[in-house]
Each structure stands twice: as C-alpha cells, then as structure tokens.
Motif scaffolding. Sequence first.
Motif, PDB file in Angstrom:
ATOM      1  N   GLY A 144       0.808  -1.217   0.000  1.00  0.00           N
ATOM      2  CA  GLY A 144       0.000   0.000   0.000  1.00  0.00           C
ATOM      3  C   GLY A 144       0.837   1.260   0.000  1.00  0.00           C
ATOM      4  N   LEU A 145       1.997   1.224   0.689  1.00  0.00           N
ATOM      5  CA  LEU A 145       2.908   2.378   0.653  1.00  0.00           C
ATOM      6  C   LEU A 145       3.277   2.704  -0.799  1.00  0.00           C
ATOM      7  N   GLY A 146       3.602   1.661  -1.562  1.00  0.00           N
ATOM      8  CA  GLY A 146       3.950   1.866  -2.966  1.00  0.00           C
ATOM      9  C   GLY A 146       2.772   2.321  -3.799  1.00  0.00           C
ATOM     10  N   VAL A 147       1.601   1.764  -3.526  1.00  0.00           N
ATOM     11  CA  VAL A 147       0.400   2.165  -4.259  1.00  0.00           C
ATOM     12  C   VAL A 147       0.076   3.636  -4.013  1.00  0.00           C
ATOM     13  N   GLY A 148       0.086   4.047  -2.733  1.00  0.00           N
ATOM     14  CA  GLY A 148      -0.254   5.427  -2.386  1.00  0.00           C
ATOM     15  C   GLY A 148       0.733   6.424  -2.947  1.00  0.00           C
ATOM     16  N   ALA A 149       2.029   6.112  -2.810  1.00  0.00           N
ATOM     17  CA  ALA A 149       3.051   7.013  -3.340  1.00  0.00           C
ATOM     18  C   ALA A 149       2.946   7.122  -4.853  1.00  0.00           C
ATOM     19  N   SER A 150       2.768   5.993  -5.520  1.00  0.00           N
ATOM     20  CA  SER A 150       2.678   5.994  -6.981  1.00  0.00           C
ATOM     21  C   SER A 150       1.421   6.695  -7.475  1.00  0.00           C
ATOM     22  N   SER A 151       0.342   6.622  -6.695  1.00  0.00           N
ATOM     23  CA  SER A 151      -0.891   7.284  -7.113  1.00  0.00           C
ATOM     24  C   SER A 151      -0.732   8.800  -7.138  1.00  0.00           C
ATOM     25  N   MET A 152       0.174   9.330  -6.316  1.00  0.00           N
ATOM     26  CA  MET A 152       0.484  10.761  -6.343  1.00  0.00           C
ATOM     27  C   MET A 152       1.546  11.075  -7.393  1.00  0.00           C
ATOM     28  N   LEU A 153       2.597  10.267  -7.429  1.00  0.00           N
ATOM     29  CA  LEU A 153       3.745  10.562  -8.285  1.00  0.00           C
ATOM     30  C   LEU A 153       3.445  10.386  -9.775  1.00  0.00           C
ATOM     31  N   SER A 154       2.675   9.371 -10.119  1.00  0.00           N
ATOM     32  CA  SER A 154       2.459   9.071 -11.537  1.00  0.00           C
ATOM     33  C   SER A 154       1.672  10.160 -12.260  1.00  0.00           C
ATOM     34  N   PRO A 155       0.500  10.605 -11.748  1.00  0.00           N
ATOM     35  CA  PRO A 155      -0.182  11.714 -12.418  1.00  0.00           C
ATOM     36  C   PRO A 155       0.669  12.985 -12.459  1.00  0.00           C
ATOM     37  N   GLN A 156       1.420  13.238 -11.380  1.00  0.00           N
ATOM     38  CA  GLN A 156       2.304  14.405 -11.353  1.00  0.00           C
ATOM     39  C   GLN A 156       3.361  14.308 -12.446  1.00  0.00           C
ATOM     40  N   PHE A 157       4.003  13.162 -12.568  1.00  0.00           N
ATOM     41  CA  PHE A 157       5.049  12.950 -13.554  1.00  0.00           C
ATOM     42  C   PHE A 157       4.499  13.099 -14.973  1.00  0.00           C
ATOM     43  N   LEU A 158       3.329  12.511 -15.213  1.00  0.00           N
ATOM     44  CA  LEU A 158       2.725  12.579 -16.544  1.00  0.00           C
ATOM     45  C   LEU A 158       2.311  14.008 -16.895  1.00  0.00           C
ATOM     46  N   ALA A 159       1.721  14.724 -15.943  1.00  0.00           N
ATOM     47  CA  ALA A 159       1.268  16.094 -16.203  1.00  0.00           C
ATOM     48  C   ALA A 159       2.447  17.020 -16.471  1.00  0.00           C
ATOM     49  N   GLU A 160       3.536  16.846 -15.729  1.00  0.00           N
ATOM     50  CA  GLU A 160       4.683  17.737 -15.882  1.00  0.00           C
ATOM     51  C   GLU A 160       5.437  17.505 -17.193  1.00  0.00           C
ATOM     52  N   ASN A 161       5.259  16.358 -17.811  1.00  0.00           N
ATOM     53  CA  ASN A 161       5.981  16.052 -19.042  1.00  0.00           C
ATOM     54  C   ASN A 161       5.143  16.182 -20.309  1.00  0.00           C
ATOM     55  N   SER A 162       3.829  16.204 -20.176  1.00  0.00           N
ATOM     56  CA  SER A 162       2.982  16.124 -21.365  1.00  0.00           C
ATOM     57  C   SER A 162       2.764  17.486 -22.008  1.00  0.00           C
ATOM     58  N   PRO A 163       2.588  17.521 -23.346  1.00  0.00           N
ATOM     59  CA  PRO A 163       2.126  18.747 -24.008  1.00  0.00           C
ATOM     60  C   PRO A 163       0.733  19.096 -23.497  1.00  0.00           C
TER      61      PRO A 163
END
Length: 542
Positions: free
Chosen positions: A134-153
């Motif tokens: 769950g630690l990995g799930v929770g952290a990834s649920s925040m990090l992944s949308p952030q990472f995608l938004a910061e890199n996408s056109p």
Amino acid sequence: MAGGTSLWFSADAKSDPKQIFNGRLLYLLVTVAWAGCFYGFDSGNIGGILTLPSFERAFGLSSLDGAELDRRKGVIAAMLAAGASAGALLAWPTSDTLGRKWSVFLWGLVFVVGAAMQMVANYKVLLAGRFIGGLGVGASSMLSPQFLAENSPKSVRGSFVAVYNLMIVTSLMVAFFINYGVSLWKTDASNNTQWRTAMGIQLIPGVLMCLMIPFVPETPRYLINHGKSEKGLENLTKLRKLPADHVYVQTEYQEIEAQVRSEQEARSGHGVWAIIQDILLVASNRRRFFLAVMLFLFHKFTGTDSLNYYAPSIFGLLGVEGNSTTLLDTGVYGAVKVVTTLFYVGYLVDRIGRRRPLIVGALIQATSMLYLAIYIRFAPGKSADSVGGTPAGGIVGIIFIFLYAFGWSFGHSVACYVVAAEIFPTRIRSVCMAFCFFVNWIVDYGITQATPLMLSEMGWGTFLLYSLLTYAGVVFVYFCLPEMKGRSIESMDDLFQRPLWTMWRHAYPKEEDKVRHDVQEMMHEEVDIGKVTASHIEVARS
C-alpha cells in the motif's frame, strides 16, 4: 500513444508541431502508467479472493462467522489503503529531494516487496505485505499523475494523465476475470495455487515499471524549479524533439521560468515552512488546494470503493446466486469501465474537457445508487419473473450498476487525478498532491473497512447515502470547478486569482487565457522588437 485518438479530435493538438508526439513521449507514458495497475489489480482481485475457499482456509477465515468474519475481511481489504495513505504523504519529500523520476522507481520497488509478501500463507505476513504494498500504491498514485502532467504537451495533458486511470480500470477488469477463472478450478481447498494465481498477477506491472523507469528523463519542471534551468531546457527539447529556439519550446520554457521567478520573488527556497506559507497565505493557492481536496472527497463519496472491493457481495444483494455468477457479473462491470474510460481518454478529456463529463457522469452515478437503495429497500424477494434465480428488479439493478460504471469512468474516476496534477504551481505541487492522495486513501481505508458492516447493518441506506453525497458533489462541481482543457499548467496562476465560487462564470477559457499573461506580453514584445529590427535592417540595406 496516450491521447492518440485525441489528436484526431482536439483542435489544440492539431495545431501543435507533430514532432512533440513522438516515441520518447510514448515510452515515458507506458512506463509511468504501469503504476495504475498497482491499485487496479488489488482493488479488483481482493474482493473475489476473499470469497475463495482456498484463501479462507489458508488464512483461518473458514472457521469464523458473523461479525468477526466481516471484521477480519474488512481488515485484510483495508490494510492496503492504510499503507497507501501513509505512502501518499511520504512521496512528497522523496519527490522534492530525489526528484520525480527516482521517486517513482523507489516506490515501485516498495510495492514489489509488499506484493511478494502477500504470497505467503500467513495472516500477519499478509497484513504486513498489504501495508507495505500500500505504501507503494499510495506514493505511486500521487507521483504518476504528477510525472505525466509535468511532461505532457498541454493539448493532450488530460489524456496523458487519464491513461494512468485507464490502466487502473483495465487491470481492475483483468483481475475480475482472473477471479472468475480461478473460481471455476476444480481444486482442493488446501491447494494455495488458486488464490496465489489471482494475487500474484500484480507483481508483473511492478517489475516492468522498475525495469523501464531508469531510461525516462527527469521532468523539466522539476529541474527548472530546482535551479537546473539548462538541464531542464535540454530535457524539454528531448521530450518535444524540437530545437531549443523553437517557439513552442520557448513558450513552454518561459512559462515555467516565469512561474519559478514569481514563486521565488514571493518567498525563496523549497523548505517546508516556505511551502506551507505558499499554500495558506497565497489566496490563489489556497483556492486550488481546497478545490482539489473537495474533488477527492466527492470522488470517494460516490461509493466506488464499496463496489470495487465488494462487488460480489453487492450483486448478491440484488439476488444474483452462486459465487462464479457474481464474479462473472463483476467482470462485466469492470469491462464497462474499461470501454468507457477508453472513450474518455481518446475523445472526451481533451476535446470536451474535464467539467462537463464530470457533471454528467456524477448524475448518472447518483441516480444509479438511488435505484439500488430503493430496490433493496422494497425488494419483494423471488418471484415467477426471476431470471436464472435473479428477480426482474434485480436484473434492472445490475443494469444500473453497469450504468454507474459508465458514469464513473468519465466522471469521478479520472477528473480529480487530472485536475490535481495540473492546477498547482511546481513548488507546492508535491505537497498539495500528497495531501490530496492522503485524503483519498484514508477515506478509502475507512470505507473499505466499514463496507461489510454497512451492508449488513444499514443495507439499502448505504446506497442512499452515496447517492445523496454524489448529488451534493454535482452542485459543488458546477459552481467551483473551471475547465482546465487547453490551459497551460502555469496559466492556472491567472485563473485562480478569482474567488472559487465564481468559477462557473469563467469556466471556459478564451484563447488568451491559455498562456500566462506575463509570458504572452513578453513574447509579443519580442516579436514586435524583431519586426522593428528587421525593418531597420531592410531600410539600411536600401
């Protein structure tokens, strides 16, 4: 590639340079989106796994009954959400110190360790594994949308972030059908292969993400915000496959720089106190923070976690008989989510936007829950018009559950993730998103643990409560959520200068609202200077 279908429909994407939609961006998308499977597989398979005789025997559930059995199942299901709430908070310091890229890698490894521990047939090890996973799930649920938004056109940012949610519902559906498949196995209850097959599938995306992430570039916004402007510009040109002096790259780069300068002029540094002051003392940031948190609360108050984790039990309330039959219906429920989310990612989010689909989808969800409440309250029991043992009203209830999935997939399923990833300034984005996902997971924990007791004690009232809360969310969204489609991340600073309750008046952006005003003025001045210089050169030549 993410939003590939959107390129055929979005006017903004059509006007963008074709080079920005490239293989490097696709690789980044696929790599980071694997994290969506972490949550999807778990929420899809745990409800079904809890009903398998082999699992009940392995973990001592077969000897329990009544309230104690409900409590034990609730603890097992909810332990992942407990870990996820902590993981969401812990992802903030790693995101701002290690960077976005290596934080994704670190928490992916944590998830893999937790998932492996869940394969051990010991109750305490299972709970520990679900918490660590769950630690990995929770952290990834925040990090992944952030990472995608910061890199996408910006023209496909909504589709990009929504692919994370697409992976959630796809793995959710796959998990539902795996549960159905293993439930048909003719095996002895003492054979652990049945439940381990269903549980172990979540290891695959975790390992794939950890292997692929080292080859993904760090986000330009993180680098520029931490004083590495040259490296940030270099990564931006790699991601866009355009030269540094191209107008598209320069506009995006100048917007990021302008926002960083604005933040540093107001309050320097990246310390905790500076960030907290930014959130609480800057009105526009305060509004964004409140909006995002409320979206996540209403996202959870729709009752989706009750359906995801306990769909077999809920189908049973409608009169569906047999474990395999309820698991098959649950699989169809997951398939409806996948098809609708594909439509959302491919067409809705970057053409229609976030706001309108959310309002319509939430209304469908609320109405579906209202029907379930009314039917379960007044259900007459079995009658001659039953189909395969399920009453006619129960068949309609199943259809409404599928309609709920339809509304969820282009409503609350995605919107809060996309909005939270795109509205905050870079310096406070990690902290704000961490708190949003903490709220998401701590409410998930409470709902998941309480659902078995709610269904047994409140019955139909459970669905009525979800319905009323979802209707209330529609009212909030209508007045307070502006449309983000087409706006740059940095232009949100201008948008949220207005009071939140007036956003419905300014919901849809004009062309001049899509880029920061100060950068627009600067770019216009440079163009004008260039024209004047060219004119002087021409005069001198003549």
